[in-house]
Motif scaffolding. Sequence first.
Motif, PDB file in Angstrom:
ATOM      1  N   GLN A   1      -8.105   6.342   4.123  1.00 34.87           N
ATOM      2  CA  GLN A   1      -8.976   6.057   2.982  1.00 34.87           C
ATOM      3  C   GLN A   1      -8.293   5.143   1.975  1.00 34.87           C
ATOM      4  O   GLN A   1      -8.884   4.180   1.475  1.00 34.87           O
ATOM      5  CB  GLN A   1      -9.372   7.375   2.301  1.00 34.87           C
ATOM      6  CG  GLN A   1     -10.211   8.294   3.159  1.00 34.87           C
ATOM      7  CD  GLN A   1     -10.378   9.668   2.532  1.00 34.87           C
ATOM      8  OE1 GLN A   1      -9.502  10.162   1.824  1.00 34.87           O
ATOM      9  NE2 GLN A   1     -11.529  10.295   2.777  1.00 34.87           N
ATOM     10  N   ILE A   2      -7.026   5.428   1.689  1.00 34.31           N
ATOM     11  CA  ILE A   2      -6.294   4.654   0.678  1.00 34.31           C
ATOM     12  C   ILE A   2      -6.053   3.225   1.142  1.00 34.31           C
ATOM     13  O   ILE A   2      -6.336   2.262   0.418  1.00 34.31           O
ATOM     14  CB  ILE A   2      -4.944   5.346   0.364  1.00 34.31           C
ATOM     15  CG1 ILE A   2      -5.184   6.678  -0.355  1.00 34.31           C
ATOM     16  CG2 ILE A   2      -4.060   4.433  -0.491  1.00 34.31           C
ATOM     17  CD1 ILE A   2      -3.949   7.548  -0.417  1.00 34.31           C
ATOM     18  N   THR A   3      -5.533   3.069   2.348  1.00 34.84           N
ATOM     19  CA  THR A   3      -5.137   1.728   2.784  1.00 34.84           C
ATOM     20  C   THR A   3      -6.328   0.836   3.132  1.00 34.84           C
ATOM     21  O   THR A   3      -6.189  -0.389   3.143  1.00 34.84           O
ATOM     22  CB  THR A   3      -4.166   1.801   3.978  1.00 34.84           C
ATOM     23  OG1 THR A   3      -4.778   2.516   5.058  1.00 34.84           O
ATOM     24  CG2 THR A   3      -2.880   2.508   3.570  1.00 34.84           C
ATOM     25  N   SER A   4      -7.473   1.428   3.385  1.00 37.97           N
ATOM     26  CA  SER A   4      -8.663   0.600   3.621  1.00 37.97           C
ATOM     27  C   SER A   4      -9.043  -0.201   2.379  1.00 37.97           C
ATOM     28  O   SER A   4      -9.773  -1.196   2.473  1.00 37.97           O
ATOM     29  CB  SER A   4      -9.844   1.466   4.066  1.00 37.97           C
ATOM     30  OG  SER A   4     -10.252   2.332   3.026  1.00 37.97           O
ATOM     31  N   ARG A   5      -8.520   0.187   1.234  1.00 35.80           N
ATOM     32  CA  ARG A   5      -8.783  -0.543  -0.013  1.00 35.80           C
ATOM     33  C   ARG A   5      -7.928  -1.798  -0.134  1.00 35.80           C
ATOM     34  O   ARG A   5      -8.117  -2.571  -1.073  1.00 35.80           O
ATOM     35  CB  ARG A   5      -8.505   0.359  -1.219  1.00 35.80           C
ATOM     36  CG  ARG A   5      -9.365   1.606  -1.317  1.00 35.80           C
ATOM     37  CD  ARG A   5      -8.936   2.486  -2.494  1.00 35.80           C
ATOM     38  NE  ARG A   5      -8.951   1.728  -3.739  1.00 35.80           N
ATOM     39  CZ  ARG A   5      -7.950   1.718  -4.629  1.00 35.80           C
ATOM     40  NH1 ARG A   5      -6.839   2.391  -4.372  1.00 35.80           N
ATOM     41  NH2 ARG A   5      -8.044   1.019  -5.745  1.00 35.80           N
ATOM     42  N   PHE A   6      -6.993  -1.999   0.805  1.00 33.43           N
ATOM     43  CA  PHE A   6      -6.033  -3.091   0.681  1.00 33.43           C
ATOM     44  C   PHE A   6      -6.062  -4.015   1.899  1.00 33.43           C
ATOM     45  O   PHE A   6      -5.064  -4.139   2.625  1.00 33.43           O
ATOM     46  CB  PHE A   6      -4.628  -2.515   0.491  1.00 33.43           C
ATOM     47  CG  PHE A   6      -4.428  -1.786  -0.809  1.00 33.43           C
ATOM     48  CD1 PHE A   6      -4.010  -2.457  -1.943  1.00 33.43           C
ATOM     49  CD2 PHE A   6      -4.679  -0.427  -0.897  1.00 33.43           C
ATOM     50  CE1 PHE A   6      -3.826  -1.785  -3.144  1.00 33.43           C
ATOM     51  CE2 PHE A   6      -4.502   0.258  -2.090  1.00 33.43           C
ATOM     52  CZ  PHE A   6      -4.076  -0.423  -3.221  1.00 33.43           C
TER      53      PHE A   6
ATOM     54  N   ALA B   1      -6.256  -4.457  -4.567  1.00 31.85           N
ATOM     55  CA  ALA B   1      -7.232  -3.432  -4.171  1.00 31.85           C
ATOM     56  C   ALA B   1      -8.623  -4.035  -4.185  1.00 31.85           C
ATOM     57  O   ALA B   1      -9.035  -4.693  -5.145  1.00 31.85           O
ATOM     58  CB  ALA B   1      -7.153  -2.239  -5.104  1.00 31.85           C
ATOM     59  N   SER B   2      -9.401  -3.813  -3.104  1.00 33.99           N
ATOM     60  CA  SER B   2     -10.738  -4.397  -3.003  1.00 33.99           C
ATOM     61  C   SER B   2     -11.787  -3.546  -3.690  1.00 33.99           C
ATOM     62  O   SER B   2     -12.891  -4.016  -3.956  1.00 33.99           O
ATOM     63  CB  SER B   2     -11.104  -4.594  -1.529  1.00 33.99           C
ATOM     64  OG  SER B   2     -11.104  -3.365  -0.840  1.00 33.99           O
ATOM     65  N   PHE B   3     -11.477  -2.289  -3.961  1.00 32.14           N
ATOM     66  CA  PHE B   3     -12.413  -1.424  -4.703  1.00 32.14           C
ATOM     67  C   PHE B   3     -11.643  -0.248  -5.271  1.00 32.14           C
ATOM     68  O   PHE B   3     -10.489  -0.025  -4.924  1.00 32.14           O
ATOM     69  CB  PHE B   3     -13.558  -0.948  -3.809  1.00 32.14           C
ATOM     70  CG  PHE B   3     -13.141  -0.162  -2.602  1.00 32.14           C
ATOM     71  CD1 PHE B   3     -13.021   1.221  -2.639  1.00 32.14           C
ATOM     72  CD2 PHE B   3     -12.859  -0.807  -1.395  1.00 32.14           C
ATOM     73  CE1 PHE B   3     -12.645   1.942  -1.516  1.00 32.14           C
ATOM     74  CE2 PHE B   3     -12.481  -0.098  -0.261  1.00 32.14           C
ATOM     75  CZ  PHE B   3     -12.384   1.275  -0.330  1.00 32.14           C
TER      76      PHE B   3
ATOM     77  N   PHE C   1       0.812  -1.212   0.000  1.00 34.88           N
ATOM     78  CA  PHE C   1       0.000   0.000   0.000  1.00 34.88           C
ATOM     79  C   PHE C   1       0.849   1.268   0.000  1.00 34.88           C
ATOM     80  O   PHE C   1       0.340   2.357  -0.294  1.00 34.88           O
ATOM     81  CB  PHE C   1      -1.040   0.005   1.126  1.00 34.88           C
ATOM     82  CG  PHE C   1      -0.523   0.059   2.538  1.00 34.88           C
ATOM     83  CD1 PHE C   1       0.231   1.124   3.013  1.00 34.88           C
ATOM     84  CD2 PHE C   1      -0.859  -0.953   3.442  1.00 34.88           C
ATOM     85  CE1 PHE C   1       0.662   1.183   4.323  1.00 34.88           C
ATOM     86  CE2 PHE C   1      -0.430  -0.896   4.764  1.00 34.88           C
ATOM     87  CZ  PHE C   1       0.331   0.177   5.203  1.00 34.88           C
TER      88      PHE C   1
ATOM     89  N   GLY D   1      -4.624  -3.430   5.389  1.00 34.28           N
ATOM     90  CA  GLY D   1      -5.757  -2.519   5.400  1.00 34.28           C
ATOM     91  C   GLY D   1      -5.487  -1.218   6.125  1.00 34.28           C
ATOM     92  O   GLY D   1      -4.366  -0.708   6.153  1.00 34.28           O
TER      93      GLY D   1
END
Length: 269
Positions: A184-189, A267-269, A128, A194
Amino acid sequence: MNPSTDVSPTLAAEAERCRRQIRLGQYAGPTAGLAAGCVQANLMILPASWADEFLLFCQRNPKPCPLLAVTEPGRYNVPALGRDIDIRNDLPKYRVWRDGQLASEPTSLDDVWQDDLVSFLIGCSFSFEEALLANGIDVRHIRLGTNVPMYRTNIPTAATTRLNGPMVVSMRPMKAKDAIRAIQITSRFPAVHGAPVHLGDPALIGIARLDQPDYGDPVDIQPDEIPVFWACGVTPQSIISTVKPRFSITHAPGHMLITDVSNASLASF
């Protein structure tokens, strides 16, 4: 977790080039910043008698131990993460543990490899960091060319029958606005730790001195910055020190396996 190795030939070639340099002893340092775009993985190796329980431990603790791949006993290649991977030689530095004590830090596992060993490859926050840099967020240890600072905390992991111990976190200092964006960015991983587990006062998670990390190198924190902490794949080394299995192997902190998997694919989204 079932990462895809369907990546560009250029990316895969760079990953292979870095692994080859490491395997030949031509590179021995931390791997942060190497093979941009490629996932890097933490390593935990245990005898088969511990494997099922460590798998359960990872399932109960997905923040510090997000699994990317698990090998069959005795296997040292990991086709799910890249062609021509040799777990025994493709990390710059390993740690061999005996009865919970660090016994050696070899650059190859050829002399200690056993036919019953199971390798667990765990997601790494280096993935990330690429996204943080792309958004203009300073990643201090990369800019300085040092290892990320890591700390044992008072945050307990979810125990199994034989495995328990505190979580390890990695820290990156940031301005408040960058910390918000980093969340915000790392929550996608989620496959690579995460979102952060804590930000601000380190004493609240049992860290007494930020300038004295348990693993890695210290970095300066400016007056207008706050420390931001992510769950870390070095947590299994904290568990080893606590429960003292007869024999185990890990990566040396910051010295990861470079895979053919693309960071973007996680990336989850």
